[in-house]
Design a protein around this motif. Sequence first.
Motif, PDB file in Angstrom:
ATOM      1  N   TYR A 912       0.831  -1.213   0.000  1.00  0.00           N
ATOM      2  CA  TYR A 912       0.000   0.000   0.000  1.00  0.00           C
ATOM      3  C   TYR A 912       0.862   1.258   0.000  1.00  0.00           C
ATOM      4  CZ  TYR A 912      -2.941   3.723   1.893  1.00  0.00           C
ATOM      5  OH  TYR A 912      -3.586   4.922   2.088  1.00  0.00           O
ATOM      6  N   ARG A 916       1.210   3.856  -3.179  1.00  0.00           N
ATOM      7  CA  ARG A 916       0.725   5.236  -3.019  1.00  0.00           C
ATOM      8  C   ARG A 916       1.827   6.248  -3.278  1.00  0.00           C
ATOM      9  NH1 ARG A 916      -2.362   7.826   2.285  1.00  0.00           N
ATOM     10  NH2 ARG A 916      -2.541   9.921   1.417  1.00  0.00           N
ATOM     11  N   PRO A 934      -7.850  -5.816  -1.218  1.00  0.00           N
ATOM     12  CA  PRO A 934      -8.255  -4.544  -0.599  1.00  0.00           C
ATOM     13  C   PRO A 934      -7.617  -3.316  -1.246  1.00  0.00           C
ATOM     14  CG  PRO A 934      -7.876  -6.175   1.110  1.00  0.00           C
ATOM     15  CD  PRO A 934      -7.451  -6.803  -0.184  1.00  0.00           C
ATOM     16  N   LEU A 935      -6.466  -3.505  -1.915  1.00  0.00           N
ATOM     17  CA  LEU A 935      -5.862  -2.365  -2.604  1.00  0.00           C
ATOM     18  C   LEU A 935      -6.778  -1.845  -3.710  1.00  0.00           C
ATOM     19  CD1 LEU A 935      -2.078  -3.318  -3.065  1.00  0.00           C
ATOM     20  CD2 LEU A 935      -3.015  -1.484  -1.664  1.00  0.00           C
ATOM     21  N   LYS A 937      -9.973  -1.754  -3.632  1.00  0.00           N
ATOM     22  CA  LYS A 937     -11.024  -0.960  -2.995  1.00  0.00           C
ATOM     23  C   LYS A 937     -10.475   0.388  -2.552  1.00  0.00           C
ATOM     24  CE  LYS A 937     -13.555  -4.654  -3.340  1.00  0.00           C
ATOM     25  NZ  LYS A 937     -14.606  -4.741  -4.381  1.00  0.00           N
ATOM     26  N   GLU A 938      -9.239   0.365  -2.064  1.00  0.00           N
ATOM     27  CA  GLU A 938      -8.642   1.580  -1.522  1.00  0.00           C
ATOM     28  C   GLU A 938      -8.358   2.610  -2.614  1.00  0.00           C
ATOM     29  OE1 GLU A 938      -7.928   3.684   1.694  1.00  0.00           O
ATOM     30  OE2 GLU A 938      -8.172   1.519   1.922  1.00  0.00           O
ATOM     31  N   SER A1019     -14.408  -2.307   3.916  1.00  0.00           N
ATOM     32  CA  SER A1019     -13.512  -2.059   2.796  1.00  0.00           C
ATOM     33  C   SER A1019     -14.280  -1.887   1.495  1.00  0.00           C
ATOM     34  CB  SER A1019     -12.518  -3.223   2.653  1.00  0.00           C
ATOM     35  OG  SER A1019     -13.196  -4.420   2.321  1.00  0.00           O
ATOM     36  N   ARG A1022     -14.951   1.711   0.609  1.00  0.00           N
ATOM     37  CA  ARG A1022     -13.809   2.561   0.242  1.00  0.00           C
ATOM     38  C   ARG A1022     -13.848   2.948  -1.230  1.00  0.00           C
ATOM     39  NH1 ARG A1022     -11.651   5.242   4.386  1.00  0.00           N
ATOM     40  NH2 ARG A1022     -11.066   3.851   6.097  1.00  0.00           N
ATOM     41  N   SER A1026     -12.413   6.834   0.202  1.00  0.00           N
ATOM     42  CA  SER A1026     -11.259   6.146   0.775  1.00  0.00           C
ATOM     43  C   SER A1026     -10.482   7.089   1.697  1.00  0.00           C
ATOM     44  CB  SER A1026     -10.343   5.644  -0.347  1.00  0.00           C
ATOM     45  OG  SER A1026      -9.776   6.746  -1.028  1.00  0.00           O
ATOM     46  N   THR A1027      -9.428   6.573   2.259  1.00  0.00           N
ATOM     47  CA  THR A1027      -8.557   7.399   3.107  1.00  0.00           C
ATOM     48  C   THR A1027      -7.940   8.548   2.321  1.00  0.00           C
ATOM     49  OG1 THR A1027      -6.755   5.873   2.636  1.00  0.00           O
ATOM     50  CG2 THR A1027      -8.004   5.496   4.640  1.00  0.00           C
TER      51      THR A1027
END
Length: 1070
Positions: A912, A916, A934-935, A937-938, A1019, A1022, A1026-1027
């Motif tokens: 991650y 990023r 999950p990446l 989704k993120e 998740s 997201r 997302s964050t």
Amino acid sequence: MQRQKSILSFLKKPEISSGGKPLALDASGEEIKGTDTPPEKVPRRIFADSRPSLFSSIKHKFAKVDSSKTSSSHSRLSMDNTFSLQSLPLKFDGPEDLGNGYSVSKQLNEQNVSNASRTMCPEGDKGYSFLTTFQDDVLGPDTPGMRPLVPRLKRVQEGICNFEDKAVFSLADNRKRAKLQQASNVLKKNREEDSETISKFEWLHPSRIKDANGRKPGEPLYDKRTLYIPPDVLRKMSASQRQYWDVKRQYMDVVLFFKVGKFYELYELDAEIGHKELDWKITLSGVGKCRQVGVSESGIDDAVQKLIARGYKVGRMEQLETSEQAKSRGSSSQDGFQVIQRKLIHVLTPATTSEGNIGPDAVHLLAIKEDDLLENGSTVFGFAFVDCAALKFWVGSISDDTSCAALGALLMQVSPKEIIYESKGLSKDAQRALKKYNLTGSTPSQLNPSDCFGEALEVRNIIQSNRYFNGSCDSWHHILDGVVHRDLALCALGGVISHLSRLMLNDVNRNGDVLSYEVYKGFLRMDGQTLVNLEIFNNNADGTLYKYLNNCITSSGKRLLRNWICHPLQDVEKINSRLDVVEDLIANSEIMLHIAQSLRQLPDLERLLGRVKSSFQSSSVLLLPLIGNKLLKQRVKVFGSLVRGLRIGMQMLMLLQNHEIMTTSLSKVVSLPILSGSEGLDKSLTQFEAAIDSDFPNYQDHNVTDSEAETLSILMELFVEKATQWSQMIHAINCIDVLRSFAISAISSFGTMCRPIVLPHSKSANSFTETVCPIMHMQGLWHPYALGENGELPVPNDIHLGGEGSSYIPGTLLLTGPNMGGKSTLLRATCLAVILAQLGCHVPCEKCTLSVVDIIFTRLGATDRIMTGESTFLIECTETASVLQNATQNSLVLLDELGRGTSTFDGYAIAYAVFRHLVESVNCRLLFATHYHPLTKEFAAHPRVKLQHMAYSFDRTSKTSSQLDHKLVFLYRLASGACPESYGMQIALMAGIPSSVTEAATKAGQVMKEMVGESFKSSEQRENFSTLHEEWLKALLSVPRTTEIDFDDDAYDSLFCLWHELKRSFKQIG
């Protein structure tokens, strides 16, 4: 009864005849009266006391003797023992052969013999003496456990003696006799072999061997190249012995052939190598009657080439005169024999050989010098390497980090046969890199730590005083001035010069060309690990990029092709110039056919020119008897072949020069010297051809006279005066060979090939409204040599990353899909297309447009290197660190399954963070394959990220409802969106894991999903927020509170991404 008589006849005491010979016994008058076991402690009496037997010699072991009768017992035992061994007459008129390779010397002490006779023969038989042994053992059974340990060799010898002693008797067991005779023969053979394999020189014994400074192997400064010989031993040697050992003790790392008459001989340790590698029989002869093997003059060249091919250094000590010349000179040694003068003429190694079957690949000797000069902790390497066959030196320097990626690139590009460096002059990281790329390089390297390369000023003085590099096309001062760290490079060059001088190859130093070498500068950068990951030069299977492009005909063209593959261009104009030539060649098939016909007639012009340059000034070797004539014959052949080959190449170049292809495209790639006219090479070449025809018409097999030798020397000197122009012409021929190879690759390809459109580097944006990613659009991309099992073409796919226009295209591809779905193949195909495009080749696409790439980074596969102490995860992190530290906006980065070498949570966190950083901080073209779903989704809502997966389907023909029982079908097609799973259970079944295990694994997976179900649900949300959105919103809210507007690039990027998100949301609402 008959059996008892036979035993009795064997045990009866022999009678002595008047002739002094023992007689056979007759047991007809005796009979054994019972075979019952005797009572304990009471010896069974088989014969009367007057009749001694073999049993008497051992009966004391089975009975306790009264102490009062010790003296008489000993006396009786001594008498009995006289017959425990066969009597042996000792005649002192000469050595007595015992029949087993040993003899009893006549120099025995007669007094001891007579004493033994009186002791053993109290009756006074004076015609005979007997040898025996007496052993006062404790009482008890005579078992192997109670016997003293006797070496096997001694037991065999005693058995042989016993066999010889008992030969006069009639033995019933003939098989035992045969076994003893066989043991005798084996003993003879082993003793002969031992005498041949054990050196008679104590100072050559492994436990006593030392170097010239008295150090033993294993000590820190031990020099394996030298040998210590005691001075008194040298003084006692004969003249021929001293000739050999004076040289050998300085070249212990060299297999040294010593010329004796019409033979070449190897001695001692070298003889062992000849016996091991060439299956030559060791004999005891030669200088000083030592271990020796040899070969005749006719077989020496073949033997030398075989030893070099197996990694040995080989030297030859030649005779400087014939035996008649030595006699006429009147020289003699201390023993009165004539001493023929000999000299070591040269030493050949795997990295310095210039003759024989060395193949088309370049053979390099590389020297490396390391120094920590930079303030940021980076390491600097100065390097120099030489191709002795082509007579070319290259020098340069590189800056590197702890990963030694640049050093790895150098090693992969040069692929040296030998590497020399200063003892303790390399860091542990550098030594680890040498071992690492020695395992993965195309040819093995032999590491030779030397003492010291010398300082730069010292090396400069050596070059000037010895007039080295006089034949260089350009001044070596000028070449070194272009090197960034020239003093370090000069030290490395000094290491090469020193090594060649020790090998007696000063002709290479004097006549060689010095050129600068760039590992990265001005070219597409691919470090050593990238070259390994992309399998550019070597692969477990047959497919490599070098093999795919290698349609070259000449050996020198193949070497140039390898150099070009290591250095793809970044200059768009040069790339397009090569592409123009390739297209013109494809369009003119007749020209390509004529070029191919000409190239097939050419020898290796580059190496022939190097041999001519290195030999025209070396006249000292020609003075040697016999070998001088042989060398002259070779030089005539080399020079004649070079002239004939240049004429063929000249005709081809003049044809192309008159063709429109030269005026339109080829002149931009190939620089030709003046060929025609009064100053042209054509006129000079015609003159040399006339000289060859008149003086050496049969140059392939011409015996040179003294007058012809002088003529040849003058011709070669005149030829070498234009060596620069000849080199330029040969390089032009090599370039044409490589460009023709590119055209053949495009024509003979199975799939669609196109000319790429290459654009200059993208400029960095100054404001967030102009932030764009460099372009890479490939339509119908397929892997050029990863064909299917039946030869079918790979499935083509489209790659669209970055670029300018009305609609923004993300520059990052987040790729998912099932195992074995084709993700790694797609990543490699993308990189290979970029390399081919920047080489000036057609690419395996229907359409291709890309901005020039400056660096390619790869992190592919999962490997460990136990021998270098690197785990799988350490290798992953090392390669990733190089990406994060060096990647730019114009780079192409490939990361495949980053983070799988550690725990799931640590691996996901690292994947991650790295992903990023590359997306938001570097903004390069990135292909990121992962199984961390999950990446997806993120980063689903990130404007710079595109989600795609490798398509698949299930075979629904089976009637079972379980998805696990359905066969997974790989479509190898790139599809939009993320893949929901990796379908590892189906792959496990395909691999042969039992269904019971996979069913249990499926149930365990369902339990784990239920346990973390809430996390999975969160998740899923997201995708919309997302964050990243949280941080963008925080940045937007912080704007009103800021008194002074002073945003950095990250803040602009955040606002830019938020602007895109708002724009996308409004479109969805509308």
